[in-house]
Scaffold this motif. Structure first.
Motif, short mmCIF file in Angstrom:
data_model
loop_
_atom_site.label_atom_id
_atom_site.label_comp_id
_atom_site.label_asym_id
_atom_site.label_seq_id
_atom_site.Cartn_x
_atom_site.Cartn_y
_atom_site.Cartn_z
N LEU A 148 0.86 -1.18 0.00
CA LEU A 148 0.00 0.00 0.00
C LEU A 148 0.90 1.23 0.00
CD1 LEU A 148 -2.85 1.22 0.21
CD2 LEU A 148 -2.61 1.13 2.70
N TYR A 149 0.87 1.99 -1.10
CA TYR A 149 1.73 3.15 -1.24
C TYR A 149 1.07 4.40 -0.67
CZ TYR A 149 4.26 0.18 -4.53
OH TYR A 149 4.96 -0.84 -5.11
N ILE A 150 1.86 5.19 0.01
CA ILE A 150 1.39 6.47 0.53
C ILE A 150 1.86 7.54 -0.45
CG2 ILE A 150 1.39 8.06 2.48
CD1 ILE A 150 0.14 5.29 3.02
N ILE A 151 0.92 8.12 -1.17
CA ILE A 151 1.24 9.11 -2.20
C ILE A 151 1.03 10.51 -1.61
CG2 ILE A 151 0.78 9.89 -4.54
CD1 ILE A 151 1.79 7.01 -4.32
N PRO A 152 2.09 11.29 -1.53
CA PRO A 152 1.94 12.64 -0.94
C PRO A 152 1.18 13.57 -1.88
CG PRO A 152 4.17 12.33 -1.76
CD PRO A 152 3.50 11.00 -1.89
N ASP A 153 0.59 14.58 -1.31
CA ASP A 153 -0.11 15.59 -2.10
C ASP A 153 0.90 16.41 -2.90
OD1 ASP A 153 -2.55 14.77 -1.13
OD2 ASP A 153 -2.52 16.17 0.55
N VAL A 154 0.40 17.09 -3.93
CA VAL A 154 1.25 17.94 -4.76
C VAL A 154 0.76 19.37 -4.68
CG1 VAL A 154 1.85 16.09 -6.35
CG2 VAL A 154 -0.17 17.49 -6.80
N GLU A 155 1.67 20.28 -4.98
CA GLU A 155 1.30 21.69 -5.02
C GLU A 155 0.67 22.00 -6.37
OE1 GLU A 155 3.42 26.12 -4.87
OE2 GLU A 155 4.58 24.31 -4.46
N LYS A 156 -0.57 22.40 -6.37
CA LYS A 156 -1.31 22.63 -7.60
C LYS A 156 -0.84 23.90 -8.31
CE LYS A 156 -4.18 19.11 -7.38
NZ LYS A 156 -4.24 18.08 -8.44
N GLU A 166 7.69 7.26 -16.20
CA GLU A 166 6.24 7.53 -16.30
C GLU A 166 5.70 8.19 -15.03
OE1 GLU A 166 6.23 4.28 -13.64
OE2 GLU A 166 7.40 4.61 -15.46
N GLN A 167 6.35 7.94 -13.88
CA GLN A 167 5.90 8.57 -12.64
C GLN A 167 6.11 10.08 -12.69
OE1 GLN A 167 4.24 7.01 -10.11
NE2 GLN A 167 4.27 5.30 -11.55
N ALA A 168 7.16 10.53 -13.39
CA ALA A 168 7.39 11.96 -13.55
C ALA A 168 6.29 12.60 -14.39
CB ALA A 168 8.76 12.20 -14.19
N VAL A 169 5.80 11.88 -15.39
CA VAL A 169 4.68 12.39 -16.21
C VAL A 169 3.41 12.46 -15.38
CG1 VAL A 169 3.22 11.91 -18.21
CG2 VAL A 169 5.70 11.57 -18.37
N LEU A 170 3.11 11.39 -14.65
CA LEU A 170 1.90 11.38 -13.82
C LEU A 170 1.97 12.45 -12.73
CD1 LEU A 170 1.36 7.52 -13.43
CD2 LEU A 170 0.30 9.09 -15.08
N HIS A 171 3.17 12.73 -12.26
CA HIS A 171 3.37 13.77 -11.25
C HIS A 171 2.95 15.14 -11.81
CE1 HIS A 171 5.13 15.54 -7.66
NE2 HIS A 171 5.86 16.36 -8.40
N LEU A 172 3.35 15.42 -13.04
CA LEU A 172 2.95 16.69 -13.67
C LEU A 172 1.46 16.69 -14.01
CD1 LEU A 172 6.05 17.27 -15.97
CD2 LEU A 172 5.37 18.66 -13.99
N ILE A 228 -4.86 7.36 -12.50
CA ILE A 228 -5.29 6.14 -11.81
C ILE A 228 -4.43 5.98 -10.55
CG2 ILE A 228 -5.55 3.64 -11.98
CD1 ILE A 228 -5.79 4.00 -15.02
N ASP A 229 -5.08 5.92 -9.40
CA ASP A 229 -4.34 5.83 -8.14
C ASP A 229 -3.41 4.61 -8.09
OD1 ASP A 229 -5.54 8.13 -7.28
OD2 ASP A 229 -7.10 7.13 -6.10
N ALA A 230 -3.87 3.48 -8.63
CA ALA A 230 -3.07 2.26 -8.58
C ALA A 230 -1.79 2.36 -9.40
CB ALA A 230 -3.90 1.07 -9.07
N SER A 231 -1.71 3.32 -10.29
CA SER A 231 -0.52 3.50 -11.12
C SER A 231 0.54 4.39 -10.46
CB SER A 231 -0.90 4.10 -12.48
OG SER A 231 -1.78 3.25 -13.18
N LEU A 232 0.21 5.02 -9.36
CA LEU A 232 1.12 5.97 -8.72
C LEU A 232 2.09 5.27 -7.78
CD1 LEU A 232 -1.35 8.88 -7.84
CD2 LEU A 232 0.26 8.76 -9.75
N ARG A 233 3.30 5.79 -7.74
CA ARG A 233 4.32 5.34 -6.80
C ARG A 233 4.90 6.57 -6.11
NH1 ARG A 233 1.91 1.68 -8.17
NH2 ARG A 233 2.59 -0.38 -8.91
N PRO A 234 5.24 6.45 -4.82
CA PRO A 234 5.77 7.62 -4.10
C PRO A 234 7.17 7.98 -4.57
CG PRO A 234 5.88 5.67 -2.72
CD PRO A 234 5.15 5.26 -3.95
#
Length: 455
Positions: free
Chosen positions: A107-115, A410-416, A426-432
């Motif tokens: 279970l990954y804990i994904i931090p919030d991002v600055e919008k 790909e995580q850098a793309v999803l981050h942006l 998709i939440d399941a595709s995210l990694r911290p």
């Protein structure tokens, strides 16, 4: 003699009988006693030694242990299994390897991002490797398209074994394209190692054997509207003064062109290379590069060729004249321009000239973007890419195809995507992200001293 004395004598007789054989004196003492003669006491059996005390002797083939008469000695704890003499050694079935149970996905804990806000609505892409698919468990089910080997392995296993690696890579590119579509990523750079050593002078081979798979991958990308490009490695040096290097560089470009052609990729599937080294004379190197592009490349390779400004040798101003003259598009790299700027030429002016060449050629423009790692100082640290980018570059055209060159792929793309709300994620595709980003670089950009330098 009193009873007490007789009892003492009797005990003495018993003790003596236990400790040593009867003697004549024992018989005389016994005759003087009125007690019943004692029975002979059997000797005490020694205790069985523990297994750890001494190794157990095992009879060799044809040898009989003491006390054996054609039978195997049985211990009290367990019986020794008798093996038939005619049993063949090679008939033993090897024990099955116990397969590890797959661990459940953590279970990954994904931090919030600055919008942040942007008007950009183009495509963001990543290069070569999908970290989620590459880290699939078990390892033999990992999905990636950069399987390769060493030349010694080719000599040992043969060229067909190497070509099979290419087939596996081509099969996996289909799965990566599907994953990208599900996650709204429609721009990707294909690994140059798709077909290991395909451009090698001795061990090179045609991609004809894998043509159906490549056509299938290209058709899938076209159906989804994905853009696929390539970026041959740093050893592709068209301006080198060495003929052998130039020949290897030309073969490398021809291999990439063949791969893209067999995939049915249109003119947007470009091959990006850097200017390479200056070899002590930048003008002469540019002249050699121009000559090779004009006379050594096939029409299909030249049609896909694109140059890129780099952070050390050739800035955008160095390449724009040759790009304009030969109608070879220029990919503008923001990070490289920051480290190796063009004097008197702002990024907006470079982008305008580069986009004009793309327009003349009927190719959709593309750019590269990356950021240095936090705390990096000096050119060697600053040139290394960060794990992720925290913003889009200033002056970015709204409809640009922007390749994000970051370690987290790909995580850098999803981050942006999350920062700018560009597409649903998709939440399941995210990694911290990593807790702490290291400044240490790898490969040719490393600042670590080699063994010879330390000595």
């Amino acid at each position: 003699m009193t009873h007490r004395t007789r009892a003492s004598v009797s005990a003495t007789i018993q003790q003596r009988r236990v400790l040593r054989p009867r003697t004549r004196i024992d018989e005389e003492l016994e005759d003087e006693s009125d007690l019943t003669p004692l029975e002979e006491v059997p000797k005490k059996q020694p205790r069985a030694q523990r297994k750890t005390a001494a190794p157990k002797k095992v009879a060799l083939e044809g040898e009989q242990m003491p006390g054996e008469e054609g039978q195997v000695t049985r211990s009290k704890s367990r019986k020794r299994k008798q093996v038939p003499e005619d049993a063949a050694i090679d008939s033993k079935v090897p024990p099955k390897k116990r397969q590890r149970a797959c661990k459940p996905e953590p279970l990954y804990i994904i931090p919030d991002v600055e919008k942040k806000v942007t008007t950009f609505r183009g495509r963001l892409g990543y290069a070569c490797l999908n970290t989620v698919l590459r880290n699939t468990k078990p390892a033999n089910e990992a999905i990636f398209c950069s399987r390769t080997c060493r030349i010694d392995t080719i000599k040992k296993n043969g060229i067909d074994w190497v070509k099979d690696l290419g087939r596996q890579n081509a099969e996996d590119i289909l799965k990566i394209i599907d994953w990208n579509e599900k996650n709204n990523i429609r721009f990707m750079r294909i690994s140059s190692e798709m077909f290991p050593y395909a451009s090698h002078e001795t061990y090179g081979y045609s991609l004809e054997y894998c043509a159906p798979l490549l056509a299938q991958a290209g058709a899938l990308a076209k159906r989804y509207g994905h853009r696929l490009t390539t970026h041959p490695g740093q050893f592709t040096q068209l301006g080198s003064p060495r003929e052998s290097v130039v020949r290897s560089s030309v073969r490398e470009l021809e291999y990439h062109a063949e791969m893209l052609d067999r995939m049915g990729i249109d003119q947007d599937g470009v091959m990006i290379i850097h200017g390479g080294g200056v070899y002590g004379d930048k003008a002469a190197a540019l002249g050699r590069m121009k000559n090779v592009i004009q006379h050594n490349l096939s029409a299909r390779a030249r049609a896909r060729l694109v140059l890129e400004n780099d952070e050390l040798c050739y800035n955008a101003a160095d390449l724009l004249p040759i790009c304009t003259e030969l109608a070879v598009p220029l990919v503008f790299d923001y990070h490289h321009d920051m480290l190796n700027p063009s004097p008197g030429l702002a990024p907006s002016a470079i982008i305008a000239q580069a986009n004009e060449i793309f327009r003349r050629r009927g190719i959709r423009p593309k750019q590269h973007y990356s950021e240095p790692r936090t705390g990096a100082v000096g050119i060697m640290e600053l040139r290394a890419h960060s794990d992720r980018c925290q913003r889009l570059p200033e002056g970015l055209p709204d409809d640009m195809d922007l390749m994000i060159e970051a370690k987290d792929k790909e995580q850098a793309v999803l981050h942006l995507y999350r920062i700018y709300d560009l597409y649903p994620v998709i939440d399941a595709s995210l990694r911290p992200p990593a807790m702490q980003e290291t400044k240490e670089t790898k490969g040719r950009k490393s600042v670590r001293k080699t063994r010879s330098q330390k000595q």
